[in-house]
Design a protein around this motif. Structure first.
Motif, PDB file in Angstrom:
ATOM      1  N   SER A  73       0.919  -1.024   0.057  1.00 28.22           N
ATOM      2  CA  SER A  73      -0.041   0.041   0.037  1.00 28.22           C
ATOM      3  C   SER A  73       0.840   1.259   0.110  1.00 28.22           C
ATOM      4  O   SER A  73       2.189   1.126   0.116  1.00 28.22           O
ATOM      5  CB  SER A  73      -1.071  -0.073   1.276  1.00 28.22           C
ATOM      6  OG  SER A  73      -0.005  -0.070   2.380  1.00 28.22           O
ATOM      7  N   GLY A  74       0.286   2.284  -0.183  1.00 34.00           N
ATOM      8  CA  GLY A  74       0.865   3.632   0.029  1.00 34.00           C
ATOM      9  C   GLY A  74       1.577   3.671   1.015  1.00 34.00           C
ATOM     10  O   GLY A  74       2.891   4.114   1.675  1.00 34.00           O
ATOM     11  N   VAL A  75       0.887   3.221   2.352  1.00 33.79           N
ATOM     12  CA  VAL A  75       1.261   3.445   3.584  1.00 33.79           C
ATOM     13  C   VAL A  75       2.498   2.596   3.989  1.00 33.79           C
ATOM     14  O   VAL A  75       3.312   2.803   4.592  1.00 33.79           O
ATOM     15  CB  VAL A  75      -0.036   3.089   4.719  1.00 33.79           C
ATOM     16  CG1 VAL A  75       0.641   2.977   6.112  1.00 33.79           C
ATOM     17  CG2 VAL A  75      -0.801   4.521   4.776  1.00 33.79           C
ATOM     18  N   ILE A  78       5.487   4.028   2.493  1.00 31.98           N
ATOM     19  CA  ILE A  78       5.863   5.208   3.602  1.00 31.98           C
ATOM     20  C   ILE A  78       6.413   4.733   4.676  1.00 31.98           C
ATOM     21  O   ILE A  78       7.711   5.101   5.259  1.00 31.98           O
ATOM     22  CB  ILE A  78       4.634   6.060   3.873  1.00 31.98           C
ATOM     23  CG1 ILE A  78       4.043   7.064   2.835  1.00 31.98           C
ATOM     24  CG2 ILE A  78       4.937   7.207   4.924  1.00 31.98           C
ATOM     25  CD1 ILE A  78       2.737   7.426   2.852  1.00 31.98           C
ATOM     26  N   GLU A 141       5.160  16.871   0.989  1.00 33.53           N
ATOM     27  CA  GLU A 141       3.949  16.111   0.292  1.00 33.53           C
ATOM     28  C   GLU A 141       3.574  17.474  -0.638  1.00 33.53           C
ATOM     29  O   GLU A 141       3.024  18.237   0.268  1.00 33.53           O
ATOM     30  CB  GLU A 141       2.911  15.744   1.201  1.00 33.53           C
ATOM     31  CG  GLU A 141       1.978  14.802   0.496  1.00 33.53           C
ATOM     32  CD  GLU A 141       1.005  14.388   1.688  1.00 33.53           C
ATOM     33  OE1 GLU A 141       1.552  13.892   2.701  1.00 33.53           O
ATOM     34  OE2 GLU A 141      -0.313  14.464   1.727  1.00 33.53           O
ATOM     35  N   ASP A 170       5.959  12.425  -1.123  1.00 35.63           N
ATOM     36  CA  ASP A 170       4.869  11.791  -1.445  1.00 35.63           C
ATOM     37  C   ASP A 170       4.297  12.581  -2.696  1.00 35.63           C
ATOM     38  O   ASP A 170       3.900  13.603  -2.498  1.00 35.63           O
ATOM     39  CB  ASP A 170       3.867  12.008  -0.390  1.00 35.63           C
ATOM     40  CG  ASP A 170       2.632  10.954  -0.669  1.00 35.63           C
ATOM     41  OD1 ASP A 170       2.014  10.926  -1.720  1.00 35.63           O
ATOM     42  OD2 ASP A 170       1.949  10.507   0.334  1.00 35.63           O
ATOM     43  N   PHE A 173      -0.277  13.027  -5.259  1.00 34.41           N
ATOM     44  CA  PHE A 173      -1.563  13.823  -6.063  1.00 34.41           C
ATOM     45  C   PHE A 173      -1.199  14.121  -7.429  1.00 34.41           C
ATOM     46  O   PHE A 173      -2.185  14.256  -8.364  1.00 34.41           O
ATOM     47  CB  PHE A 173      -1.512  15.080  -5.101  1.00 34.41           C
ATOM     48  CG  PHE A 173      -2.742  14.905  -4.232  1.00 34.41           C
ATOM     49  CD1 PHE A 173      -2.689  13.895  -3.244  1.00 34.41           C
ATOM     50  CD2 PHE A 173      -3.659  15.937  -4.011  1.00 34.41           C
ATOM     51  CE1 PHE A 173      -3.808  13.793  -2.213  1.00 34.41           C
ATOM     52  CE2 PHE A 173      -4.694  15.696  -2.895  1.00 34.41           C
ATOM     53  CZ  PHE A 173      -4.712  14.729  -2.038  1.00 34.41           C
ATOM     54  N   SER A 192       1.248   6.364  -3.829  1.00 32.79           N
ATOM     55  CA  SER A 192       0.188   5.493  -3.430  1.00 32.79           C
ATOM     56  C   SER A 192      -0.385   5.095  -4.834  1.00 32.79           C
ATOM     57  O   SER A 192      -1.256   6.144  -5.230  1.00 32.79           O
ATOM     58  CB  SER A 192      -0.926   6.193  -2.471  1.00 32.79           C
ATOM     59  OG  SER A 192      -1.813   5.341  -2.663  1.00 32.79           O
ATOM     60  N   LYS A 195      -4.098   5.205  -6.080  1.00 28.65           N
ATOM     61  CA  LYS A 195      -4.697   6.427  -6.878  1.00 28.65           C
ATOM     62  C   LYS A 195      -4.723   6.381  -8.234  1.00 28.65           C
ATOM     63  O   LYS A 195      -5.139   5.580  -8.928  1.00 28.65           O
ATOM     64  CB  LYS A 195      -4.350   7.640  -6.095  1.00 28.65           C
ATOM     65  CG  LYS A 195      -4.243   7.477  -4.675  1.00 28.65           C
ATOM     66  CD  LYS A 195      -5.468   7.317  -3.643  1.00 28.65           C
ATOM     67  CE  LYS A 195      -5.356   6.884  -2.314  1.00 28.65           C
ATOM     68  NZ  LYS A 195      -4.676   7.520  -1.386  1.00 28.65           N
ATOM     69  N   LEU A 205      -1.990  -0.353  -3.486  1.00 26.40           N
ATOM     70  CA  LEU A 205      -0.676  -0.886  -3.811  1.00 26.40           C
ATOM     71  C   LEU A 205       0.305   0.701  -3.577  1.00 26.40           C
ATOM     72  O   LEU A 205      -0.180   1.652  -3.845  1.00 26.40           O
ATOM     73  CB  LEU A 205      -0.579  -1.408  -5.139  1.00 26.40           C
ATOM     74  CG  LEU A 205       0.797  -1.828  -5.746  1.00 26.40           C
ATOM     75  CD1 LEU A 205       0.603  -3.091  -6.504  1.00 26.40           C
ATOM     76  CD2 LEU A 205       1.922  -1.125  -6.496  1.00 26.40           C
ATOM     77  N   LEU A 323      -9.109   8.822  -3.837  1.00 29.09           N
ATOM     78  CA  LEU A 323      -9.085   9.710  -5.033  1.00 29.09           C
ATOM     79  C   LEU A 323      -8.390   8.900  -6.383  1.00 29.09           C
ATOM     80  O   LEU A 323      -7.923   8.031  -6.022  1.00 29.09           O
ATOM     81  CB  LEU A 323      -8.558  11.109  -4.603  1.00 29.09           C
ATOM     82  CG  LEU A 323      -7.030  10.955  -4.156  1.00 29.09           C
ATOM     83  CD1 LEU A 323      -5.769  11.232  -4.975  1.00 29.09           C
ATOM     84  CD2 LEU A 323      -6.629  11.298  -2.836  1.00 29.09           C
TER      85      LEU A 323
HETATM   86  C1  LIG Z   1      -4.135   7.452  -0.172  1.00 27.75           C
HETATM   87  C2  LIG Z   1      -2.702   8.279  -0.048  1.00 27.75           C
HETATM   88  C3  LIG Z   1      -1.760   7.504   0.808  1.00 27.75           C
HETATM   89  C4  LIG Z   1      -1.971   6.098   1.115  1.00 27.75           C
HETATM   90  O1  LIG Z   1      -2.030   5.165   0.196  1.00 27.75           O
HETATM   91  P1  LIG Z   1      -2.588   3.723   0.477  1.00 27.75           P
HETATM   92  O2  LIG Z   1      -2.308   3.046  -0.821  1.00 27.75           O
HETATM   93  O3  LIG Z   1      -4.241   3.956   0.842  1.00 27.75           O
HETATM   94  O4  LIG Z   1      -1.937   3.108   1.475  1.00 27.75           O
HETATM   95  C5  LIG Z   1      -0.512   8.214   0.998  1.00 27.75           C
HETATM   96  N1  LIG Z   1      -0.413   9.480   0.471  1.00 27.75           N
HETATM   97  C6  LIG Z   1      -1.546  10.249  -0.011  1.00 27.75           C
HETATM   98  C7  LIG Z   1      -1.204  11.669  -0.494  1.00 27.75           C
HETATM   99  C8  LIG Z   1      -2.593   9.522  -0.536  1.00 27.75           C
HETATM  100  O5  LIG Z   1      -3.451  10.276  -1.083  1.00 27.75           O
END
Ligand SMILES: *Cc1c(COP(=O)(O)O)cnc(C)c1O
Length: 379
Positions: A73-75, A78, A141, A170, A173, A192, A195, A205, A323
């Motif tokens: 995941s994005g998290v 991170i 970010e 990050d 966006f 992430s 998105k 992812l 998003l």
């Molecule tokens: C959604 C998001 C994340 C986290 O991503 P996941 O895939 O939900 O873990 C991190 N940073 C930003 C800016 C996001 O919009």
């Protein structure tokens, strides 16, 4: 090669063994070793998997990076980055950081003795004056969520380089289509892919992209040791998503700009946050480092009652967290992403009970505009 071509030809899109028009899904946890004494390239899918590696190559190529590392995941991406640091290290971070990152930084990092200072990201002096002898990283970010504040990427990188500090960003966006932080001197880019990269609201992812080989080795080790890996099918789905990313983003960002311009003039809207509008606080800096205002905007409807009426009357956007999907998505920060932020703090960030965020999808622009206008008439 322009970005739109790169999404299809900037990496190896064909299955190397068969020439198939898409990379094969190598759905296996382990690999038969022909010679028990000499292991082959692929051993076990946590260490390496050809489908995952194909995705990593694709994402790295779009970000103009040498190496990509995919996460669950994005998290997870991170976490892997932030957990490279050690007890006694200090990180300077933008204040309006993604909610999951904030939680990680405030609940988990302190248990490992990693200290974080939050700064007003729009003020370069704050970044510099937050530096301590043990500062190891700057975390950016931009645009931020949900009020799309802009950080001067090159400004922060310049300070970091002078003090021998790593920079991480990050870039979710903007996506690499509109902002390429590695080319601006940033060391670590996080996505992430849930998105815009995947773009269909059907996968979770994340990915980290770097140019430095040592950093790549450390991140790959994090991937293997922390084990936050994406599923193989998810990797394949994101690769499919990437192929249409350029036209999806073009459609969404064109509509987003039109919607932002319309809302800015609308008497029922208190404030519009969109970095593609000249009235936006960070417009000039954003224009310098990114080539579009993006597909996400936020606006203030004044109060919670108006938000309810507006949301009830909307026909097309789904009402949801997240998003970057092909469908438009309306989010309500005070009930969703920022529900756990104390009222005083969220008001300081401009997150009022009238604020909504819209991630613009690829629906027909006129249909979306009419839908929004009708919903506003309902207020
Ligand atoms: C959604 C998001 C994340 C986290 O991503 P996941 O895939 O939900 O873990 C991190 N940073 C930003 C800016 C996001 O919009």
């Amino acid at each position: 090669m322009k970005f739109g071509t790169k999404t299809l030809h900037g990496y190896n899109m064909l299955a190397p063994d068969t020439g198939a028009s898409s990379i094969s899904i190598c759905q296996a946890s382990t690999f038969h070793q022909k010679d028990i004494n000499n292991l082959q390239k692929y051993i076990y899918s946590r260490f390496g998997n050809p489908t995952r590696e194909a995705l990593e190559e694709a994402i790295a190529s779009l970000e103009e990076g040498k190496y990509g590392v995919a996460f669950a995941s994005g998290v997870a991406a991170i976490s892997a980055v932030l957990l490279m640091f050690s007890k006694g290290d200090h990180i300077v971070m933008c204040k309006d950081v993604y909610g999951g990152t904030f939680q990680l930084v405030s609940e988990t990092l302190p248990r490992f003795g990693i200290e974080v200072t939050f700064v007003d990201e729009t003020n370069l002096e704050e970044w510099e004056s937050a530096i301590q002898p043990n500062t190891k990283a700057f975390y950016i970010e931009t645009p931020s969520n949900p009020t799309l504040k802009i950080t001067d990427i090159q400004g922060v990188v310049e300070i970091a380089k002078r003090h021998n500090i790593l920079t991480a960003i990050d870039n979710t966006f903007m996506t690499p289509q509109y902002q390429k932080p590695l080319t601006l001197g940033v060391d670590i880019v996080i996505q992430s892919a849930t998105k815009f990269l995947n773009g269909h609201s059907d996968v979770i992812l994340g990915a980290v992209i770097v140019n430095d080989e040592t950093l790549f080795e450390r991140l790959h080790k994090q991937q293997v040791m922390l084990g936050g890996l994406p599923g193989i099918e998810e990797c394949w789905l994101v690769m499919r998503g990437l192929k249409t990313m350029a036209i999806r983003m073009e459609k969404s960002t064109n509509s987003a700009l039109k919607i932002a311009q319309l809302l800015e003039k609308h008497p029922k809207i208190n404030k519009v946050y969109y970095p593609g509008l000249e009235s936006h606080q960070g417009y000039e800096i954003h224009k310098k480092q990114a080539t579009s205002g993006g597909a996400v905007l936020s606006f203030d409807l004044g109060n919670a009652e108006n938000v309810k009426k507006f949301a009830d009357a909307l026909k097309y956007p789904i009402i949801a967290v997240s998003l970057g999907g092909v469908e438009s998505i309306l989010s309500y920060p005070i009930k969703m992403s920022h529900a756990s932020v104390p009222e005083e703090e969220r008001l300081k960030q401009g997150i009022t009970e009238g604020l909504v965020r819209l991630s613009v999808g690829i629906e027909d622009t006129d249909d979306l505009i009419n839908d929004i206008q009708n919903a506003l008439n309902n207020i």
